[in-house]
Motif scaffolding. Structure first.
Motif, PDB file in Angstrom:
ATOM      1  N   PHE A 174       0.834  -1.198   0.000  1.00  0.00           N
ATOM      2  CA  PHE A 174       0.000   0.000   0.000  1.00  0.00           C
ATOM      3  C   PHE A 174       0.873   1.254   0.000  1.00  0.00           C
ATOM      4  O   PHE A 174       0.689   2.154  -0.823  1.00  0.00           O
ATOM      5  CB  PHE A 174      -0.927  -0.007   1.225  1.00  0.00           C
ATOM      6  N   GLY A 175       1.843   1.304   0.904  1.00  0.00           N
ATOM      7  CA  GLY A 175       2.724   2.462   0.994  1.00  0.00           C
ATOM      8  C   GLY A 175       3.514   2.689  -0.277  1.00  0.00           C
ATOM      9  O   GLY A 175       3.689   3.833  -0.726  1.00  0.00           O
ATOM     10  N   ALA A 176       3.989   1.616  -0.887  1.00  0.00           N
ATOM     11  CA  ALA A 176       4.746   1.733  -2.133  1.00  0.00           C
ATOM     12  C   ALA A 176       3.874   2.271  -3.257  1.00  0.00           C
ATOM     13  O   ALA A 176       4.296   3.139  -4.029  1.00  0.00           O
ATOM     14  CB  ALA A 176       5.335   0.378  -2.510  1.00  0.00           C
ATOM     15  N   ARG A 177       2.653   1.778  -3.348  1.00  0.00           N
ATOM     16  CA  ARG A 177       1.739   2.239  -4.405  1.00  0.00           C
ATOM     17  C   ARG A 177       1.359   3.698  -4.209  1.00  0.00           C
ATOM     18  O   ARG A 177       1.284   4.467  -5.172  1.00  0.00           O
ATOM     19  CB  ARG A 177       0.499   1.348  -4.445  1.00  0.00           C
ATOM     20  N   VAL A 178       1.134   4.101  -2.961  1.00  0.00           N
ATOM     21  CA  VAL A 178       0.832   5.509  -2.670  1.00  0.00           C
ATOM     22  C   VAL A 178       2.016   6.389  -3.070  1.00  0.00           C
ATOM     23  O   VAL A 178       1.844   7.428  -3.712  1.00  0.00           O
ATOM     24  CB  VAL A 178       0.468   5.715  -1.179  1.00  0.00           C
ATOM     25  N   ALA A 179       3.225   5.966  -2.715  1.00  0.00           N
ATOM     26  CA  ALA A 179       4.421   6.751  -3.018  1.00  0.00           C
ATOM     27  C   ALA A 179       4.621   6.929  -4.520  1.00  0.00           C
ATOM     28  O   ALA A 179       4.926   8.034  -4.996  1.00  0.00           O
ATOM     29  CB  ALA A 179       5.648   6.102  -2.393  1.00  0.00           C
ATOM     30  N   VAL A 180       4.431   5.862  -5.285  1.00  0.00           N
ATOM     31  CA  VAL A 180       4.593   5.940  -6.744  1.00  0.00           C
ATOM     32  C   VAL A 180       3.583   6.911  -7.338  1.00  0.00           C
ATOM     33  O   VAL A 180       3.933   7.794  -8.132  1.00  0.00           O
ATOM     34  CB  VAL A 180       4.452   4.539  -7.387  1.00  0.00           C
ATOM     35  N   LEU A 181       2.319   6.768  -6.964  1.00  0.00           N
ATOM     36  CA  LEU A 181       1.286   7.638  -7.515  1.00  0.00           C
ATOM     37  C   LEU A 181       1.484   9.081  -7.054  1.00  0.00           C
ATOM     38  O   LEU A 181       1.302  10.018  -7.840  1.00  0.00           O
ATOM     39  CB  LEU A 181      -0.105   7.132  -7.139  1.00  0.00           C
ATOM     40  N   ALA A 182       1.869   9.291  -5.811  1.00  0.00           N
ATOM     41  CA  ALA A 182       2.114  10.653  -5.312  1.00  0.00           C
ATOM     42  C   ALA A 182       3.223  11.321  -6.123  1.00  0.00           C
ATOM     43  O   ALA A 182       3.111  12.498  -6.502  1.00  0.00           O
ATOM     44  CB  ALA A 182       2.471  10.626  -3.829  1.00  0.00           C
ATOM     45  N   ARG A 183       4.299  10.595  -6.420  1.00  0.00           N
ATOM     46  CA  ARG A 183       5.381  11.159  -7.242  1.00  0.00           C
ATOM     47  C   ARG A 183       4.871  11.530  -8.630  1.00  0.00           C
ATOM     48  O   ARG A 183       5.232  12.571  -9.180  1.00  0.00           O
ATOM     49  CB  ARG A 183       6.548  10.180  -7.344  1.00  0.00           C
ATOM     50  N   GLU A 184       4.030  10.680  -9.213  1.00  0.00           N
ATOM     51  CA  GLU A 184       3.467  10.972 -10.534  1.00  0.00           C
ATOM     52  C   GLU A 184       2.580  12.212 -10.481  1.00  0.00           C
ATOM     53  O   GLU A 184       2.612  13.050 -11.401  1.00  0.00           O
ATOM     54  CB  GLU A 184       2.684   9.773 -11.052  1.00  0.00           C
ATOM     55  N   LEU A 185       1.789  12.348  -9.422  1.00  0.00           N
ATOM     56  CA  LEU A 185       0.930  13.519  -9.282  1.00  0.00           C
ATOM     57  C   LEU A 185       1.758  14.789  -9.130  1.00  0.00           C
ATOM     58  O   LEU A 185       1.451  15.820  -9.740  1.00  0.00           O
ATOM     59  CB  LEU A 185      -0.012  13.338  -8.087  1.00  0.00           C
ATOM     60  N   ILE A 186       2.803  14.723  -8.326  1.00  0.00           N
ATOM     61  CA  ILE A 186       3.685  15.886  -8.145  1.00  0.00           C
ATOM     62  C   ILE A 186       4.326  16.268  -9.483  1.00  0.00           C
ATOM     63  O   ILE A 186       4.420  17.445  -9.829  1.00  0.00           O
ATOM     64  CB  ILE A 186       4.748  15.603  -7.072  1.00  0.00           C
ATOM     65  N   ALA A 187       4.708  15.268 -10.274  1.00  0.00           N
ATOM     66  CA  ALA A 187       5.350  15.511 -11.572  1.00  0.00           C
ATOM     67  C   ALA A 187       4.435  16.249 -12.545  1.00  0.00           C
ATOM     68  O   ALA A 187       4.914  16.968 -13.423  1.00  0.00           O
ATOM     69  CB  ALA A 187       5.827  14.198 -12.184  1.00  0.00           C
ATOM     70  N   VAL A 188       3.116  16.077 -12.384  1.00  0.00           N
ATOM     71  CA  VAL A 188       2.181  16.776 -13.271  1.00  0.00           C
ATOM     72  C   VAL A 188       1.605  18.034 -12.633  1.00  0.00           C
ATOM     73  O   VAL A 188       0.656  18.619 -13.144  1.00  0.00           O
ATOM     74  CB  VAL A 188       1.054  15.849 -13.781  1.00  0.00           C
ATOM     75  N   GLY A 189       2.187  18.439 -11.499  1.00  0.00           N
ATOM     76  CA  GLY A 189       1.815  19.730 -10.923  1.00  0.00           C
ATOM     77  C   GLY A 189       0.888  19.724  -9.728  1.00  0.00           C
ATOM     78  O   GLY A 189       0.454  20.782  -9.281  1.00  0.00           O
ATOM     79  N   VAL A 190       0.571  18.560  -9.196  1.00  0.00           N
ATOM     80  CA  VAL A 190      -0.292  18.531  -8.013  1.00  0.00           C
ATOM     81  C   VAL A 190       0.523  18.996  -6.806  1.00  0.00           C
ATOM     82  O   VAL A 190       1.661  18.585  -6.613  1.00  0.00           O
ATOM     83  CB  VAL A 190      -0.869  17.124  -7.764  1.00  0.00           C
ATOM     84  N   GLY A 191      -0.059  19.873  -6.040  1.00  0.00           N
ATOM     85  CA  GLY A 191       0.578  20.409  -4.847  1.00  0.00           C
ATOM     86  C   GLY A 191      -0.452  21.193  -4.060  1.00  0.00           C
ATOM     87  O   GLY A 191      -1.660  21.048  -4.272  1.00  0.00           O
ATOM     88  N   PRO A 192       0.002  22.059  -3.156  1.00  0.00           N
ATOM     89  CA  PRO A 192      -0.924  22.853  -2.349  1.00  0.00           C
ATOM     90  C   PRO A 192      -1.911  23.634  -3.225  1.00  0.00           C
ATOM     91  O   PRO A 192      -1.537  24.171  -4.272  1.00  0.00           O
ATOM     92  CB  PRO A 192      -0.002  23.791  -1.579  1.00  0.00           C
ATOM     93  N   GLU A 193      -3.145  23.645  -2.795  1.00  0.00           N
ATOM     94  CA  GLU A 193      -4.239  24.360  -3.442  1.00  0.00           C
ATOM     95  C   GLU A 193      -4.618  23.802  -4.810  1.00  0.00           C
ATOM     96  O   GLU A 193      -5.287  24.470  -5.591  1.00  0.00           O
ATOM     97  CB  GLU A 193      -3.931  25.857  -3.528  1.00  0.00           C
ATOM     98  N   VAL A 194      -4.195  22.584  -5.124  1.00  0.00           N
ATOM     99  CA  VAL A 194      -4.583  21.919  -6.369  1.00  0.00           C
ATOM    100  C   VAL A 194      -5.590  20.835  -6.017  1.00  0.00           C
ATOM    101  O   VAL A 194      -5.294  19.932  -5.241  1.00  0.00           O
ATOM    102  CB  VAL A 194      -3.370  21.316  -7.105  1.00  0.00           C
ATOM    103  N   ALA A 195      -6.788  20.948  -6.593  1.00  0.00           N
ATOM    104  CA  ALA A 195      -7.837  19.963  -6.345  1.00  0.00           C
ATOM    105  C   ALA A 195      -7.724  18.833  -7.361  1.00  0.00           C
ATOM    106  O   ALA A 195      -7.494  19.070  -8.548  1.00  0.00           O
ATOM    107  CB  ALA A 195      -9.207  20.619  -6.439  1.00  0.00           C
ATOM    108  N   VAL A 196      -7.881  17.601  -6.880  1.00  0.00           N
ATOM    109  CA  VAL A 196      -7.803  16.424  -7.739  1.00  0.00           C
ATOM    110  C   VAL A 196      -9.071  15.606  -7.538  1.00  0.00           C
ATOM    111  O   VAL A 196      -9.338  15.133  -6.433  1.00  0.00           O
ATOM    112  CB  VAL A 196      -6.565  15.562  -7.400  1.00  0.00           C
ATOM    113  N   GLY A 197      -9.841  15.454  -8.593  1.00  0.00           N
ATOM    114  CA  GLY A 197     -11.052  14.658  -8.520  1.00  0.00           C
ATOM    115  C   GLY A 197     -10.738  13.180  -8.625  1.00  0.00           C
ATOM    116  O   GLY A 197      -9.902  12.782  -9.435  1.00  0.00           O
ATOM    117  N   VAL A 198     -11.396  12.382  -7.798  1.00  0.00           N
ATOM    118  CA  VAL A 198     -11.230  10.928  -7.848  1.00  0.00           C
ATOM    119  C   VAL A 198     -12.617  10.316  -8.016  1.00  0.00           C
ATOM    120  O   VAL A 198     -13.491  10.514  -7.180  1.00  0.00           O
ATOM    121  CB  VAL A 198     -10.552  10.376  -6.573  1.00  0.00           C
ATOM    122  N   SER A 199     -12.789   9.602  -9.119  1.00  0.00           N
ATOM    123  CA  SER A 199     -14.059   8.942  -9.403  1.00  0.00           C
ATOM    124  C   SER A 199     -13.792   7.460  -9.524  1.00  0.00           C
ATOM    125  O   SER A 199     -13.188   7.000 -10.500  1.00  0.00           O
ATOM    126  CB  SER A 199     -14.650   9.481 -10.710  1.00  0.00           C
TER     127      SER A 199
END
Length: 71
Positions: free
Chosen positions: A10-35
């Protein structure tokens, strides 16, 4: 019952996806929809958004596409 994963996986999968999100600009004050239906992938996605510093926005999978687009 759903799929079971270890804390390590679980932790490894979260870390990989978090890095990918950061790479595309996700950070403070960025809303990300999850469906997604409730699943391991859903929980990983929510945790990854938060780990990346973003804001998780739940999107109803049954909502009309116009509503999802607005959100």
């Amino acid at each position: 019952a759903g799929r079971v994963v270890s804390y390590a996986e679980f932790g490894a999968r979260v870390a990989v996806l978090a890095r990918e999100l950061i790479a595309v600009g996700v950070g403070p004050e960025v809303a990300v929809g999850v469906s997604s239906e409730r699943s391991v992938e859903f929980v990983v996605a929510v945790h990854a958004v938060v780990a990346a510093g973003g804001q998780y926005v739940p999107l109803d999978t049954a909502a009309p596409l116009e509503r999802v687009g607005y959100m």
